[in-house]
Design an enzyme around this catalytic site. Structure first.
Site, mmCIF file in Angstrom:
data_model
loop_
_atom_site.group_PDB
_atom_site.id
_atom_site.type_symbol
_atom_site.label_atom_id
_atom_site.label_comp_id
_atom_site.label_asym_id
_atom_site.label_seq_id
_atom_site.Cartn_x
_atom_site.Cartn_y
_atom_site.Cartn_z
ATOM 1 N N CYS A 192 44.998 -8.708 -23.516
ATOM 2 C CA CYS A 192 46.018 -9.633 -23.998
ATOM 3 C C CYS A 192 45.885 -10.949 -23.264
ATOM 4 O O CYS A 192 44.998 -11.732 -23.518
ATOM 5 C CB CYS A 192 47.410 -9.038 -23.840
ATOM 6 S SG CYS A 192 48.739 -10.096 -24.446
ATOM 7 N N CYS A 193 46.742 -11.169 -22.304
ATOM 8 C CA CYS A 193 46.796 -12.459 -21.619
ATOM 9 C C CYS A 193 46.404 -12.331 -20.163
ATOM 10 O O CYS A 193 45.516 -13.024 -19.685
ATOM 11 C CB CYS A 193 48.206 -13.022 -21.722
ATOM 12 S SG CYS A 193 48.798 -13.177 -23.409
#
Length: 741
Positions: free
Chosen positions: A405-406
């Site tokens: 994801c991040c």
């Protein structure tokens, strides 16, 4: 074996051990970017076709086409191409580029609503099939308690993956080119045989069923590749096959699952081994090497999932988070930077800036200086890179982890994650002041208590009450996530992704905080200023009168920053008191994506002076405009949040104007490197970097045609600014743009 020719032996030849293969065979690169190549005519043709399709997608409201007659899976679609004769790396999610597929296993109603939002209707065959099938979402709501439903509705627990696929699982797709699918299937069958000799406990039975489902989809992946004319049953023979085989693994995974962030992992140094061998053998040129990477990245940029407008409101910009990790250091002290790390960054020039793949540089003070310079240059030119502290993460995750994801680290193929969205702690404070009632709807959510009187709030009394309610909320949060992930495993299990993990990986459960800086400043206001609550006609506290100044998080003021540290550590400790599903390890993030706008909409006025409905700051960022002591002071505050209690990540989105960074390119590059080195030397975790002026964003909002490819970092990911809704654009424009260091 010819496919392993010239590779150095190690443990990797005796067991599945990709890390060992890399450390025995990769070539560190200490040079500069002068070797890189631009685009070829073939790449330009493919790019032109993709650009044409993207323009058409935008004209049609963000969705080019949807296939409503088939349920997406590995073998649902015949081979698809951008330009068949020009595609070097082949494979699309459906049979045509940008056509979206229906994947109802996480939630049929969501899939139907997503179709309807764009003018489509799910086909009758799918309707009939799912009339008699339980989806993940159905299972979750069968078990949810009334309190869980109330907390969800009120936005105290928010962004939960209870109606969509969870994502954040990274298969070790490197195993396919290195070993071939025949060997991987054989090893997984041996795993099943070994585990079947155990007592048939619930855990053993569930694991055996998981393995059988994995084996089924591993075999289907071989068939899918064969339809493209590729034999992935054997290891890759050259660089082109290595890229293709690896991409097929990722492609099969995203055909099966439309999770929130199915990242591709840490692949550049692995692939570089094949590139270097082919270059030595004279079967590959540098132009061809770059062309392979360009073509692979084009395919990543075409990844699409069918989402509801509500989902897009939470995660603005249509992101898929094909996060790709670059750089870092090995545990033996050598850099893991290779030429292919440069090649992936070069795609931002060859193909133009883009949100996908989500390029993540694993930063270390010991990275080669030339690589640091190139990263800084690309950041300044494109605003398309994020940085994470390899020196911090390597201590806990080793030197072969990837980012999902991040900002979420996992040992590649050895750990998986149960994604857990966020708890709105600013709203928990308001609930504590209101005796467990929601300040918007008035519902009693938490255990009933006294509503604070309309007199100046006492910090110690408020803190005691907040801790009691936050503790209660942590328990509810863990139990809610346990329900979600039990049902996801049962009804929407990631069969292919999990087949590219060790058979019994360590499980992480990722929790999150939203409203972090709002809560820190609110508690600071109560402690250092005079805060008097104001009640409405229901007798609920819905506003505050705050008199006097107070220290604000983001100015390198220990008075406020210590409150922020306390919040993260306290909530993490409370989460850990409730056991997680399948023995998962609790982790915590300070990360909101662009949901900070929606979370703010669901939250009343707070003691820090923020008004009802106003956006929160993203992630771990200070509130907009409150970090007024300069860029370095703001960074210093965020760096004080301990990674030990936030191992799911501490997202910090940082914007500085070009003039503040320096005069001219060389000065700006040198200063950005200095900022990154100084920030991460304090054990800070993450930094998004934007180098731009506020006016540019205002101009782009008013006239999207001025900057059609404008890419910015928002909160752990990049996005095309024009894909943000107006409210998200206005929130980004309202953030702090540091005009001094």
């Amino acid at each position: 074996m010819t496919h392993w020719r010239s590779f150095k032996d190690g443990n990797w030849t005796k067991a599945i051990d990709v890390r060992d293969f890399i450390l025995h065979n990769y070539t560190p690169y200490l040079g500069d970017a002068s070797f890189l190549s631009g685009t070829t005519p073939r790449t330009e043709r493919v790019k032109a076709r993709v650009d044409e399709l993207l323009r058409e997608e935008t004209k049609r409201g963000g969705v080019l086409d949807v296939d409503t007659e088939h349920v997406s899976s590995i073998l649902t679609y015949k081979p698809g191409y951008v330009i068949r004769e020009d595609d070097i790396i082949v494979g699309l999610q459906t049979d045509e580029p940008l056509k979206r597929a229906v994947n109802p296993f996480a939630g049929y109603r969501n899939a139907a609503q997503a179709c309807e939002a764009y003018g489509y209707t799910i086909g009758e065959s799918i309707q009939n099939e799912f009339r008699y099938r339980t989806t993940h979402n159905t299972g979750v709501f069968r078990v949810y308690t009334d309190t869980m439903k109330k907390a969800r509705h009120a936005g105290v627990l928010t962004g939960l993956p209870d109606a969509y696929a969870r994502g954040r699982i990274i298969g070790d797709y490197r195993r396919i080119p290195l070993y071939g699918m025949t060997y991987l299937i054989e090893q997984r069958a041996l795993d099943k045989k070994r585990i079947s000799e155990r007592d048939m406990s619930n855990e053993t039975i569930q694991l055996l069923e998981d393995i059988e489902r994995q084996l089924d989809f591993m075999k289907q992946l071989v068939t899918m590749a064969a339809e493209y004319g590729c034999d992935i049953s054997r290891p890759a023979n050259n660089a082109r096959e290595a890229v293709q085989w690896l991409y097929f693994g990722y492609l099969g995974a995203i055909k099966e699952q439309n999770g929130a962030a199915n990242s591709i992992g840490r692949i550049s140094t692995f692939l570089d081994i094949y590139f270097e061998r082919d270059l030595r053998e004279g079967t590959l040129t540098e132009i061809e090497a770059q062309e392979l990477i360009d073509d692979m990245v084009i395919k990543m940029r075409l990844v699409r999932h069918l989402r509801t407008p509500e989902y897009n409101n939470l995660f603005a910009g249509d992101p898929v988070w094909v996060t790709l990790s670059l750089g870092g250091m090995s545990e033996n002290g050598k850099t893991l930077v290779t030429k292919t790390c440069y090649r992936f960054l070069q795609t931002l020039y060859n193909l133009g800036p883009s949100a996908e793949p989500n390029l993540t540089v694993l930063w270390s003070g010991r990275l080669p200086q030339a690589f640091k310079r190139f990263c800084a240059k690309v950041s300044i030119d494109t605003d398309s890179i994020q940085y994470e502290n390899d020196d911090v993460m390597r201590l806990d995750f080793g030197d072969d982890y990837s980012i999902a994801c991040c900002v979420s680290a996992m040992r590649t193929g050895k750990q998986m994650q149960f994604f857990g969205a966020r708890c709105n702690l600013a709203k928990v404070l308001l609930m504590a002041l209101n005796g467990g009632r929601d300040e918007i709807y008035g519902d009693q959510i938490a255990p009933e208590g006294d509503i604070f009187p309309e007199e100046v709030l006492d910090y110690d009394t408020v803190l005691t009450r907040f801790k009691a309610y936050a503790s209660w909320m942590a328990k509810l949060y863990v139990n809610t996530m346990n329900v979600i992930h039990y049902m996801h495993d049962r009804y929407a299990y990631e069969r292919l992704m999990m087949s590219f993990h060790d058979v019994e990986p360590e499980r992480l459960m990722a929790f999150g905080i939203s409203g972090f800086s709002v809560l820190a400043d609110s508690l600071s206001a109560i402690k250092y200023a005079k805060v008097t609550p104001i009640k409405d006609e229901r007798g609920l506290i819905t506003d505050f009168k705050t008199e006097g100044d107070f220290p604000k998080y983001g100015n390198d003021d220990d008075r406020a920053d210590e409150i922020a540290r306390f919040i993260a550590q306290f909530f993490y400790d409370e989460l850990c008191k409730t056991p997680a599903y399948r023995g998962a390890k609790h982790t915590l993030s300070l990360l909101t994506i662009t949901s900070n706008v929606v979370y703010g909409e669901k939250t009343g006025a707070t003691p820090d002076g923020r008004k009802k409905g106003e956006p929160f700051a993203p992630g771990a960022n200070p509130m907009h405009g409150r970090d007024c002591e300069g860029a370095l002071a703001s960074l210093n505050s965020v760096a004080k949040i301990p990674y030990a209690c936030c191992q799911d990540g501490i997202s910090n989105t940082f914007t500085i104007t070009p003039d503040a960074l320096g005069d001219g390119e060389d000065s700006r590059i040198a200063n950005l490197i200095q900022v990154l080195d100084g920030y991460f030397a304090q054990d800070a975790h993450h930094l998004n970097v934007n180098v731009l002026n506020r006016q540019k964003l205002i101009d782009a909002m008013n006239d999207p045609g001025l900057y059609p490819s404008l890419t910015i970092r928002v909160s752990g990911y990049a996005v095309n600014f024009n894909k943000l809704t107006k409210d998200k654009q206005r929130e980004v424009i309202a953030r702090t743009f540091h005009e001094k260091r």
